[in-house]
Design a protein around this motif. Structure first.
Motif, PDB file in Angstrom:
ATOM      1  N   LEU A 791     -18.465 -47.227  37.501  1.00 24.85           N
ATOM      2  CA  LEU A 791     -17.571 -46.067  38.136  1.00 24.85           C
ATOM      3  C   LEU A 791     -17.392 -46.271  39.600  1.00 24.85           C
ATOM      4  N   ASN A 792     -18.666 -47.078  40.205  1.00 27.64           N
ATOM      5  CA  ASN A 792     -18.845 -47.414  41.701  1.00 27.64           C
ATOM      6  C   ASN A 792     -17.925 -47.598  42.668  1.00 27.64           C
ATOM      7  N   SER A 793     -16.684 -48.403  42.099  1.00 29.22           N
ATOM      8  CA  SER A 793     -15.794 -48.971  42.570  1.00 29.22           C
ATOM      9  C   SER A 793     -14.498 -48.375  42.722  1.00 29.22           C
ATOM     10  N   ILE A 794     -14.427 -46.961  41.904  1.00 27.70           N
ATOM     11  CA  ILE A 794     -13.327 -46.325  41.505  1.00 27.70           C
ATOM     12  C   ILE A 794     -12.910 -45.548  42.904  1.00 27.70           C
ATOM     13  N   ARG A 795     -11.501 -45.747  43.501  1.00 26.24           N
ATOM     14  CA  ARG A 795     -11.152 -44.940  44.422  1.00 26.24           C
ATOM     15  C   ARG A 795     -10.071 -43.959  44.103  1.00 26.24           C
ATOM     16  N   GLY A 796      -9.552 -44.259  43.045  1.00 25.69           N
ATOM     17  CA  GLY A 796      -8.426 -43.301  42.558  1.00 25.69           C
ATOM     18  C   GLY A 796      -8.562 -43.133  41.116  1.00 25.69           C
ATOM     19  N   CYS A 797      -8.106 -42.116  40.401  1.00 34.03           N
ATOM     20  CA  CYS A 797      -8.226 -41.801  39.091  1.00 34.03           C
ATOM     21  C   CYS A 797      -7.460 -40.684  38.665  1.00 34.03           C
ATOM     22  N   VAL A 798      -6.693 -41.014  37.590  1.00 31.07           N
ATOM     23  CA  VAL A 798      -6.039 -40.031  36.800  1.00 31.07           C
ATOM     24  C   VAL A 798      -6.443 -39.772  35.452  1.00 31.07           C
ATOM     25  N   ILE A 799      -6.900 -38.403  34.986  1.00 30.33           N
ATOM     26  CA  ILE A 799      -7.373 -38.351  33.501  1.00 30.33           C
ATOM     27  C   ILE A 799      -6.268 -37.446  32.877  1.00 30.33           C
ATOM     28  N   GLU A 800      -5.850 -37.883  31.973  1.00 31.99           N
ATOM     29  CA  GLU A 800      -4.659 -37.045  31.074  1.00 31.99           C
ATOM     30  C   GLU A 800      -4.832 -36.847  29.766  1.00 31.99           C
ATOM     31  N   GLY A 801      -4.738 -35.912  29.088  1.00 32.88           N
ATOM     32  CA  GLY A 801      -4.553 -35.838  27.931  1.00 32.88           C
ATOM     33  C   GLY A 801      -5.832 -36.200  26.900  1.00 32.88           C
TER      34      GLY A 801
END
Length: 1007
Positions: A791-801
């Motif tokens: 997950l070190n490169s993740i800049r934007g994240c959507v978590i849904e449902g």
């Protein structure tokens, strides 16, 4: 005997008075009184003479003050003058009393008192005359005025486009954490007006000890700037030629001052430290206006204020206000609107042109003037000449011929229209502006060169950056300049016409002479003119997009276009392409996207051996037509998969495109696609030069197959961009990418996942910048993925449902994580989680109870700027066990439909002095439908130094703020329901008075 008589006669009342009061005055005292009484007239005369001497000295000193306009009297002189005025007033009272009683018979006591008073004043006047000589002088250099007002600063009231930046700047000037602010805008857009209005603003004069406004010309070196600052500060540098010494004196003068330095029209980096400007921590600021974006970076601006073009209504108002005396004359107003439209919504042009038209008193002269404007920049108008001179300077400064050609090419598109960045770079490449494409050079390298030029053109304000740099625009004024330059260059030869400017560009060459023809969004263009055919082999670009009525292309249209490089028929009504398409043997770019009536491509397409870009998305062309496999030089293919009656056979076409670097497949028929995706994936995996892929993988196993088979993927340095959709239909516009700039290129949308597939996903995540995690069936926390290092490169994240998730990041149970191999490095110690994450959007997590829990390792979530929570019905805590300490970069926090939250920031999380700036950069706080929320924060010592906007809706239990009149100094807007506001409880009236003016009643809020 005489004395005795005097005593018995004149002095008898005195003796009687002494006796009556029981005071035994001595005989000598009485004689002194009699003597003083006898000298009254003499003392009066002396007093008049000395007052004249004092007045003469005062007048001499005042004349000296008037003679030295650049100096001011010392404080001691001011005190002396006050004493002179006081004593003169007192002397006048004595003289008045003397004159009124002079002829009356006075008692000796009264005469004596008056005489003694005169003697006292004579002594005081003598001292004042002595002190008034000021042997060391009494004039010193004036202190610099706090603000030097710009007397002719244009008014901006009534022009929101100009008022907005001024308000934004004022807000930033109050933020002690911000030191340097850039004001960016194209030439003529109103930056100088904004700087002058900031200089003149009353709030600014109260905020700073001194305000320095300077124009930084292109020729002005730092030495000249340094001397201008020294002059403004009245620092004595006469005879000093050593720049370091001048800098030292400036630094010493400003070190204890809270200053605002306004630098207008900055063209390059400025070494302020070398000039002598100290980097104070007392709220001092540097504000510079520039036309060039890179200047903001070079000068380390921490905030950027962009100045936009006026709206059409604002432009008309500004124009009308200037020509108000003639605007209502018969027949002039309709022409005036046309003239106003020619000013490109630029205040500089509006003012220059409006003043030149103001003297025209009839419709004939207005029409003649309007005709002249159409051939700008040839006409003689001061404002236009100034504009042309600067824009020509910017063009010449490009120097590189490639950049100049790329800039001129932008004028083929209508003024202020969106020109998509990827597309424009492809057109430049097709024209050969970016160099030759051969077997040793990738199309990716060509693109990189194009993006570099595009960024440079926006940095120097020849092109305007659009939203997230997805597109750019060319202002009408700059476009006219480009068309004018192109008309003088035989290598350009543009023919340009559109719905907006059909025949207004008189500098364009004839249709037959043109090398590049632009007929974009032309009015009622139904059929291509046969005149184009009379242009034998000269044409290089033909732009016909957005002609919504264009349905017919004659069979022979392309017969004599063998040198054509770009053909754009986007969004037309064509049903088929003519057989003469085969003649386009030099064609590099063919755009047929959104030609909704086009059902097939002719076999002649296969003869376009040099074609590099083919876009047929949104058409009804059969998926991967067979003749595409003959396009051996194709580098970019964009197609749509849609449902048809029979199974769509891909017939092993893609695997034949050995040079293909970019492949985009948009899926419109997901169920049918699931049956064919494996076969298409196998073909895609065979491509060895692929660098960009947009693909829908029905299952993680399909993705695993691609990752194992694809040589392009295994060579990670080669694969630079992807949008992968796993377990979900292809989405044209991923949500999370809307919040980032165009450079966000590696995206994954993962739907309906299970733990058994997480190894594949975890491997992909190591290269992913943006993640949408939808309806995962198993995980209880984002940190449950097999390796959180993925997950070190993740800049934007959507978590849904994801309805088993109870917390997003859980660092509280280190032992548990170590046992399961999570969140642990090679030495068994905790690692930071999501260290690069900037934006997090959480929606519809029905079992979420806490967002962040635990004392996290340094670096975890340390870059998070935006946090949005929506519809999490069991959520009680956002930050738990001190997690809030990680969020020093958080700027926006939005919470909606979370019915169990009672307290936003727990009390125990605000203990200790280090908590004073717990959320130091939070600018926006939105709380909507949080019905149990009672407290934002119990700790009143918590400061909110950056909070600007607070929105509260449907939070009936929230009855108090954690804000005092001082701890949220930058809060400028509170929105909420009136009923809620009326029930708020205030610490005292002073706090209420601080926030009442910034409250706005609002009964609705759309999240």
């Amino acid at each position: 005997m005489a004395t005795t008589i005097l005593v018995q006669g004149v002095a008898a009342p005195v003796v009687q008075e002494v006796v009556r009061h029981g005071l035994a005055e001595s005989y000598s005292h009485i004689r002194a009184k009699i003597s003083s009484s006898g000298k009254l007239d003499d003392n009066h005369e002396l007093l008049c003479q000395d007052v004249k001497k004092l007045f003469a000295l005062k007048d001499d000193n005042e004349n000296e003050v008037q003679r030295h306009k650049q100096k001011v009297p010392t404080s001691s002189y001011s005190l002396w003058m006050n004493r002179v005025l006081e004593i003169v007033y007192e002397v006048e009272k004595l003289k008045s009393k003397y004159e009124s009683k002079r002829l009356q018979r006075w008692r000796i006591q009264q005469r004596s008192r008056l005489s003694e008073g005169m003697v006292q004043k004579l002594n005081q006047i003598g001292k004042l005359i002595e002190e008034g000589q000021f042997p060391r002088g009494f004039l010193v250099d004036k202190r610099p005025e706090r603000v030097l007002k710009v007397l002719d600063a244009p008014k901006i009231k009534g022009f929101p486009t100009l008022e907005g930046p001024v308000e934004d700047i004022l807000r930033l000037l109050k933020n002690i954490r911000i030191k340097r602010i850039g004001v960016l805008g194209a030439v003529g857009v109103g930056k100088t007006t904004i700087m002058q209005n900031i200089n003149n603003h009353e709030e600014v004069s109260k905020l700073f000890d001194i305000v320095i406004l300077l124009e930084v010309s292109a020729e002005q070196r730092e030495e000249k700037l340094q001397r201008a600052i020294a002059q403004r500060l009245q620092v004595n540098i006469e005879g000093v030629n050593d720049r370091a010494e001048v800098a030292r004196r400036i630094h010493e003068d400003l070190l204890s001052k809270k200053y605002l330095l306004l630098l207008d029209d900055a063209m390059d980096s400025i070494n302020l430290e070398k000039v002598g400007i100290p980097d104070n921590d007392n709220g001092s600021k540097v504000l510079f206006a520039t036309k060039f974006r890179h200047v903001c970076k070079l000068n380390r601006a921490s905030r950027l204020i962009s100045v936009k073009l006026l709206s059409s209504d604002e432009a008309w108002k500004m124009f009308r206000d200037i020509v108000i005396d003639v605007i209502n004359l018969p027949d002039i107003q309709p022409i005036a609107r046309l003239v106003s439209n020619k000013c490109a919504r630029l205040p500089l042009l509006i003012k220059a042109i409006a003043h030149s038209f103001k003297v025209k008193e009839n419709a004939f002269s207005w029409r003649a003037g309007l005709k002249d404007l159409k051939i700008w920049p040839e006409i003689q108008n001061q404002g236009l000449r100034e504009m042309y001179s600067f824009l020509r300077f910017c063009y010449d400064e490009l120097k590189d011929e490639k950049k100049q050609k790329c800039f001129l090419y932008g004028s083929l598109y209508p003024a202020d229209s969106k020109i998509f960045s990827d597309y424009l770079v492809e057109c430049w490449a097709a024209e050969g502006f970016l160099g030759d494409l051969n077997d040793t050079r990738r199309y990716r390298d060509i693109r990189d060169c194009g993006y570099d030029i595009l960024e440079h053109l926006t940095n120097v304000s020849l092109l305007e950056k659009g939203e997230r740099m997805i597109y750019v625009r060319m202002n009408n004024c700059i476009r006219q300049l480009a068309l004018h330059i192109s008309s003088e260059d035989p290598e350009c030869n543009f023919y340009v016409t559109s719905r907006e400017d059909s025949s207004e560009f008189n500098n364009s060459v004839s249709l037959q002479q043109a090398k590049r023809i632009s007929m974009i969004d032309h009015n009622k263009l139904c059929e291509i003119s046969s005149e184009i055919q009379e242009n034998p082999n000269k044409l290089l670009t033909l732009l016909l997009q957005k002609n919504y009525e264009l349905a017919i292309i004659t069979q022979t249209l392309f017969e004599y276009m063998s040198n054509l490089r770009v053909l754009d028929l986007y969004c037309t009504k064509i049903r088929n392409l003519p057989s003469s398409l085969s003649k386009l043997t030099c064609l590099r770019g063919l755009y047929l996207n959104d030609c909704v009536l086009l059902t097939e491509l002719p076999s002649e397409l296969g003869k376009l051996k040099l074609l590099e870009v083919l876009d047929i998305r949104g058409s009804r062309v059969t998926f991967i037509p067979l003749h595409i496999r003959s396009l051996i030089n194709l580098r970019c293919l964009r197609i749509t998969y849609m449902k048809s009656g029979d199974k769509v056979e891909s017939q092993d076409v893609i695997s034949k495109l050995h040079k293909l670097e970019e492949l985009i497949i948009e899926v419109n028929s997901y169920k049918q696609w699931c049956n064919e995706a494996e076969d298409v994936m196998n073909q895609v995996s065979s491509l060895e030069n692929l660098t960009t892929l947009r693909f829908c993988f029905p299952t993680p196993s399909t993705l695993r197959g691609f990752m194992e088979k694809s040589k392009s993927w295994r060579d990670h340095n080669q694969f630079t961009s992807f949008r992968f959709f796993v377990g979900f239909p292809n989405s044209k516009r991923p949500q999370i990418l809307e919040y980032f700039d165009y450079k966000m290129t590696r995206f994954l949308k993962y739907c309906n996942g299970e733990h058994k597939d997480d190894l594949t996903i975890s491997e992909l995540l190591t290269q992913t910048e943006a993640l949408e995690l939808i309806c995962h069936k198993d995980i209880k926390a984002l940190s449950d993925f097999v390796s959180t290092t993925s997950l070190n490169s993740i800049r934007g994240c959507v978590i849904e449902g994801c309805n088993r998730i109870s917390t997003i990041v859980d660092a509280i149970d280190t032992h548990h994580n170590m046992e399961n191999g999570h969140n642990v490095d090679d030495n068994g110690t905790n690692r930071s989680i999501l260290p690069s994450l900037e934006q997090l959007y959480i929606r519809n997590l029905l079992k979420l109870r806490c967002v962040f829990r635990g004392l996290m390792r340094t670096g975890t979530l340390s870059k998070l700027k935006i946090l949005v929570l929506r519809n999490c019905p069991l959520l009680k805590r956002i930050f738990s066990n001190g997690a809030i300490r990680q969020f020093s970069e958080l700027q926006k926090l939005k919470i909606q439909d979370c019915s169990e939250i009672e307290e936003l920031i727990m009390k125990y999380e605000g203990v200790g002095t280090e908590s004073y700036y717990m959320l130091p950069k939070l600018e926006l706080l939105v709380l909507v439908n949080v019905p149990k929320l009672k407290i934002i924060c119990q700790n009143d010592s918590l400061a909110w130094p950056s909070l600007e906007v607070l929105v509260i809706h449907d939070c009936p239990e929230l009855k108090a703020f954690p804000f005092s009149k001082d701890n949220a100094a930058n809060l400028r807007s509170i929105k909420g329901q009136q009923e809620w506001w009326n029930k708020l409880e205030w610490e005292n009236d002073e706090v209420k008075e601080r926030f009442q003016p910034i409250y706005t009643s609002s009964d609705e809020y759309f999240f």
